[in-house]
Write a protein that holds these residues in place. Structure first.
Motif: not given
Length: 189
Positions: A56-62, A146-148, A155-158, A163-166
């Motif tokens: 859910l965190f990754m989906a919200a971040d994306i 900007g796009a940054g 990048a930070i969220g994914v 890393a946590y999923l691993l």
């Protein structure tokens, strides 16, 4: 002799089945085996909860990164320039409140980030606003997003989510065993 748990040492495991009723007693009510119960707090200890939360965190971040990028592209494509007057400056953030008139003649007061060099209250600043919602999307003319930022958030969220999923994949069995042992413990009376 009672079996010890897999890690060796520790307390012996307790059996969860009720004693078998004596067949010689005719009027005895047969006892049911104890059921494993869904005790309160089980899912807080099970690794499946953290798996769901990370996804859910990754989906919200994306979704947030995608909406930020869509906002950036929309302002760059459809934004209209105007000159506004600084009404107030935020003390703790880099924001300011600006009053300006849109191309349609509507007077709008909105918040925006401060341009460089910082203006004073009453100064005129060049701004860019979105014509569909001029009170919401207002930026200084030299401070378009900007796009940054969306890419950094993505990048930070994914990366942190992967890393946590691993980590969770490597320790799943231990967390599941802890949840199951908590689930099957016998409450004190």
């Amino acid at each position: 002799m009672a079996r010890r748990d897999r890690r060796g040492g520790g307390r012996p495991r307790r059996r969860l089945l009720a004693p078998v009723p004596d067949a010689r007693v005719a009027d005895a009510v047969p006892e049911r085996p104890l059921r494993s119960r869904w005790r309160p707090g089980y899912w807080r200890r099970h690794p499946a909860l953290s798996l769901v939360l990370v996804v859910l965190f990754m989906a919200a971040d994306i979704a947030f990164a995608a909406s930020s990028n869509a906002n950036r592209v929309s302002i760059a494509r459809d934004g209209q320039a105007a000159t506004g007057t600084v009404v107030s400056l935020a003390r703790r953030t880099s924001g300011m409140t600006v009053r300006f008139t849109t191309a349609a003649g509507q007077t709008v007061t909105a918040s925006a980030t401060r341009p460089d060099p910082e203006p004073e209250v009453g100064d005129s600043v060049a701004i860019v606003y979105h014509p569909d919602d001029p009170g919401r999307w207002v930026y200084p003319a030299d401070g378009l997003p900007g796009a940054g930022t969306p890419l950094a958030l993505l990048a930070i969220g994914v990366v942190s989510g992967l890393a946590y999923l691993l980590y969770l994949r490597r320790t799943w069995g231990r967390w599941r065993d802890l949840a199951e042992s908590w689930r099957h413990r016998v409450p004190r009376r």
